[in-house]
Design a protein around this motif. Structure first.
Motif, PDB file in Angstrom:
ATOM      1  N   THR A 121       0.823  -1.223   0.000  1.00  0.00           N
ATOM      2  CA  THR A 121       0.000   0.000   0.000  1.00  0.00           C
ATOM      3  C   THR A 121       0.848   1.261   0.000  1.00  0.00           C
ATOM      4  O   THR A 121       0.355   2.332  -0.352  1.00  0.00           O
ATOM      5  N   LEU A 122       2.122   1.138   0.366  1.00  0.00           N
ATOM      6  CA  LEU A 122       3.015   2.297   0.356  1.00  0.00           C
ATOM      7  C   LEU A 122       4.007   2.254  -0.805  1.00  0.00           C
ATOM      8  O   LEU A 122       4.913   3.074  -0.878  1.00  0.00           O
ATOM      9  N   GLU A 123       3.790   1.306  -1.713  1.00  0.00           N
ATOM     10  CA  GLU A 123       4.653   1.217  -2.894  1.00  0.00           C
ATOM     11  C   GLU A 123       4.532   2.515  -3.686  1.00  0.00           C
ATOM     12  O   GLU A 123       3.445   3.050  -3.876  1.00  0.00           O
ATOM     13  N   GLY A 124       5.636   3.024  -4.117  1.00  0.00           N
ATOM     14  CA  GLY A 124       5.625   4.270  -4.873  1.00  0.00           C
ATOM     15  C   GLY A 124       5.820   5.507  -4.000  1.00  0.00           C
ATOM     16  O   GLY A 124       6.024   6.598  -4.520  1.00  0.00           O
ATOM     17  N   PHE A 125       5.753   5.351  -2.687  1.00  0.00           N
ATOM     18  CA  PHE A 125       6.030   6.471  -1.783  1.00  0.00           C
ATOM     19  C   PHE A 125       7.545   6.627  -1.691  1.00  0.00           C
ATOM     20  O   PHE A 125       8.256   5.668  -1.426  1.00  0.00           O
ATOM     21  N   ALA A 126       8.028   7.829  -1.925  1.00  0.00           N
ATOM     22  CA  ALA A 126       9.471   8.084  -1.930  1.00  0.00           C
ATOM     23  C   ALA A 126      10.044   7.988  -0.525  1.00  0.00           C
ATOM     24  O   ALA A 126       9.457   8.485   0.432  1.00  0.00           O
ATOM     25  N   LYS A 127      11.197   7.375  -0.413  1.00  0.00           N
ATOM     26  CA  LYS A 127      11.853   7.225   0.893  1.00  0.00           C
ATOM     27  C   LYS A 127      12.684   8.457   1.259  1.00  0.00           C
ATOM     28  O   LYS A 127      13.176   8.550   2.369  1.00  0.00           O
ATOM     29  N   ASP A 128      12.815   9.423   0.337  1.00  0.00           N
ATOM     30  CA  ASP A 128      13.603  10.619   0.626  1.00  0.00           C
ATOM     31  C   ASP A 128      12.731  11.799   1.060  1.00  0.00           C
ATOM     32  O   ASP A 128      13.152  12.940   1.021  1.00  0.00           O
ATOM     33  N   ARG A 129      11.536  11.523   1.492  1.00  0.00           N
ATOM     34  CA  ARG A 129      10.613  12.558   1.980  1.00  0.00           C
ATOM     35  C   ARG A 129      10.470  12.431   3.490  1.00  0.00           C
ATOM     36  O   ARG A 129      10.766  11.400   4.064  1.00  0.00           O
ATOM     37  N   ARG A 130       9.957  13.477   4.109  1.00  0.00           N
ATOM     38  CA  ARG A 130       9.595  13.439   5.530  1.00  0.00           C
ATOM     39  C   ARG A 130       8.085  13.291   5.579  1.00  0.00           C
ATOM     40  O   ARG A 130       7.357  14.099   4.990  1.00  0.00           O
TER      41      ARG A 130
END
Length: 135
Positions: free
Chosen positions: A64-73
């Motif tokens: 469900t969190l696929e595609g969410f960038a890991k370089d964001r806060r």
């Protein structure tokens, strides 16, 4: 003892934010902050922080969190002080490798501080006064 206290408060500020600081971060050009509403879909549709993305904490997974960038806060929130969906959402996201902060007071304190909301029960901005601690 003072160094332990300092570490405690530094950690607290690293993992919690208030509505004033969140609003200011969202107003910055090029902001890397993403607001996550960890409540149910129905609660989100009724009212939410503008621009928030609804991912109910019970459904959070790598899929469900696929595609969410890991370089964001990411800033998670829920209804407020009597709800722990924001904490559960933050924990789920951290376990999946995201950088997460929790919004103190959730939607309740967001509204109390005068910020607008979106949804069926949207509220316009009121005084939007600065936080009393800003002085």
């Amino acid at each position: 003892m003072p160094s332990e206290q300092m570490a405690f408060y530094r950690n607290k500020l690293a993992y919690e934010t208030d509505s004033s600081d969140l609003y200011a971060a969202l107003q910055q050009e090029g902001s890397q902050v993403v607001v996550i509403d960890g409540r149910s879909r129905d609660a989100f549709l009724a009212e939410h922080i503008p621009g928030a993305i609804n991912v109910p904490h019970r459904t959070m997974s790598s899929a469900t969190l696929e595609g969410f960038a890991k370089d964001r806060r990411y800033v998670t929130y829920c209804d407020g002080i009597g709800c722990n969906a924001s904490t559960k959402a933050a924990m789920n996201m951290v376990e999946l490798g995201f950088d997460v902060t929790e919004l103190l007071g959730g939607l309740d304190w967001w509204r109390r501080d005068g910020y607008a909301t979106e949804g069926k029960n949207a509220q316009p901005a009121t005084s939007m006064s600065t936080c009393g601690c800003d002085g």
